[in-house]
Design a protein around this motif. Structure first.
Motif, mmCIF file in Angstrom:
data_model
loop_
_atom_site.group_PDB
_atom_site.id
_atom_site.type_symbol
_atom_site.label_atom_id
_atom_site.label_comp_id
_atom_site.label_asym_id
_atom_site.label_seq_id
_atom_site.Cartn_x
_atom_site.Cartn_y
_atom_site.Cartn_z
ATOM 1 N N LYS A 20 25.092 162.521 128.919
ATOM 2 C CA LYS A 20 24.518 161.428 128.128
ATOM 3 C C LYS A 20 25.637 160.801 127.326
ATOM 4 O O LYS A 20 26.540 161.500 126.866
ATOM 5 N N GLU A 22 26.678 157.082 124.699
ATOM 6 C CA GLU A 22 26.370 155.778 124.117
ATOM 7 C C GLU A 22 27.564 155.321 123.300
ATOM 8 O O GLU A 22 28.363 156.137 122.839
ATOM 9 N N THR A 24 28.546 152.735 120.038
ATOM 10 C CA THR A 24 28.044 151.928 118.934
ATOM 11 C C THR A 24 29.186 151.059 118.424
ATOM 12 O O THR A 24 30.264 151.557 118.114
ATOM 13 N N THR A 35 24.210 149.265 119.623
ATOM 14 C CA THR A 35 24.354 150.516 120.359
ATOM 15 C C THR A 35 24.002 150.274 121.816
ATOM 16 O O THR A 35 22.954 149.699 122.121
ATOM 17 N N PRO A 37 23.504 152.237 125.433
ATOM 18 C CA PRO A 37 23.442 153.503 126.165
ATOM 19 C C PRO A 37 24.242 153.396 127.463
ATOM 20 O O PRO A 37 24.325 152.327 128.066
ATOM 21 N N TRP A 64 29.414 161.283 123.617
ATOM 22 C CA TRP A 64 28.926 161.740 124.907
ATOM 23 C C TRP A 64 28.737 163.248 124.864
ATOM 24 O O TRP A 64 29.225 163.921 123.970
#
Length: 80
Positions: A20, A22, A24, A35, A37, A64
């Protein structure tokens, strides 16, 4: 992180097996933030357009995870 002003994009390279992620973006002179993803299926190299970003200094904070470990990297770039 690599900022390519002439191509109006920021590129990140993540580990191959991240679970995972993202990023920002926060502008220095404002509380505005964005933000984005990042989907693992798109591969480890991710480019994000900066065409809609206002002029000024921006902080990019990339987070991450790989397994149960979380990582963070950040860097500044300027849109002139």
């Amino acid at each position: 992180m690599t900022y390519q002003a002439e191509q109006e994009k920021v590129t990140f390279v993540l580990p191959l097996y991240f679970a995972k992620a993202e990023v920002t973006f926060t502008r220095q002179s404002s509380d505005d933030g964005l933000t984005v993803p990042i989907i693992p299926a798109n591969g480890p190299r991710v480019s994000i357009s900066t065409r809609r970003f206002a002029k000024g200094f921006w902080l990019a904070q990339l987070t991450w995870s790989v397994g149960r470990q979380r990582f963070c990297s950040e860097g500044w770039f300027e849109i002139a």
